[in-house]
Design an enzyme around this catalytic site. Sequence first.
Site, PDB file in Angstrom:
ATOM      1  N   ASP A  11       0.678  -1.220  -0.060  1.00  0.00           N
ATOM      2  CA  ASP A  11      -0.067  -0.118  -0.027  1.00  0.00           C
ATOM      3  C   ASP A  11       0.984   1.200   0.216  1.00  0.00           C
ATOM      4  OD1 ASP A  11      -2.384   1.619   0.096  1.00  0.00           O
ATOM      5  OD2 ASP A  11      -1.951   1.752   2.429  1.00  0.00           O
ATOM      6  N   GLU A  70      -1.483  -1.404  -4.792  1.00  0.00           N
ATOM      7  CA  GLU A  70      -2.458  -0.805  -5.030  1.00  0.00           C
ATOM      8  C   GLU A  70      -2.125   0.406  -6.012  1.00  0.00           C
ATOM      9  OE1 GLU A  70      -4.312   2.633  -2.236  1.00  0.00           O
ATOM     10  OE2 GLU A  70      -5.028   0.752  -1.796  1.00  0.00           O
ATOM     11  N   ASP A 142      -2.131   0.978   7.161  1.00  0.00           N
ATOM     12  CA  ASP A 142      -1.286   0.777   6.115  1.00  0.00           C
ATOM     13  C   ASP A 142      -0.850  -0.736   5.878  1.00  0.00           C
ATOM     14  OD1 ASP A 142      -1.258   3.567   5.564  1.00  0.00           O
ATOM     15  OD2 ASP A 142       0.038   3.824   7.154  1.00  0.00           O
TER      16      ASP A 142
END
Length: 173
Positions: A11, A70, A142
Site C-alpha cells: 500500500d 495498489e 497501512d
Amino acid sequence: MTDSVRILGIDPGSRHTGFGVIDCLGQDVTYVASGSVNSVKGEFSERLRLIFDSVREIVQKYRPIIVSIESVFMHRNAASALKLGHARSAAICATFEFQPKIFEYAPREIKQAVVGTGAATKEQVQHMVRQLLHLEGSPAPDAADALAAALCHANRREMVRVMGDDTLSVVSK
C-alpha cells in the site's frame, strides 16, 4: 498439486507505505508478516530512498514471487497524486532485482475483493483482513491495506491460472 505462492502486498504512500506478506497453498492463505515503512522525516528524495531501501530489504527477506500493489487513484490535489506516484514507483523499482511478477489493483477492486464492497472503510478492511487471516489483533491501517492487496491477488490468481493469461493487470515481469 498446487504449489505454495508467496505474495507481497504493498500500500504505497509518501509518508507511510504498508506491506503485507501471505502464503497461499490452494485455497489456504497464511499470514507471514506485515508492517509499515514510515518515511515522515527528511526531504522528499530521502523519503523515497527510505521506501526503496526498506521494500528491497522486505523482498530480500521474504522472497515473494508475486507483488500486488495498489494503483494510483485520482486525488483532488495533483501534488499529492504525484508524490504518491513517486512512492509507488520507488516501491516497485525496489523489487526488480528479485524479479517477482507485479500486479496492480485499484483501491476499489481491493476493497471489493476483501470486504465485498468497493466503498469499504479502512476499519472494515482492517476487520476483514483480521478475520480472513485469523489474526489476534487488527493490523495498522497501512499494513491492513497492504494485506488486503495481497489477498485481492490471492482471490484473483485462480482465475488467472484458469485463463492461462498471467498478463492480467501485470505491471512488469
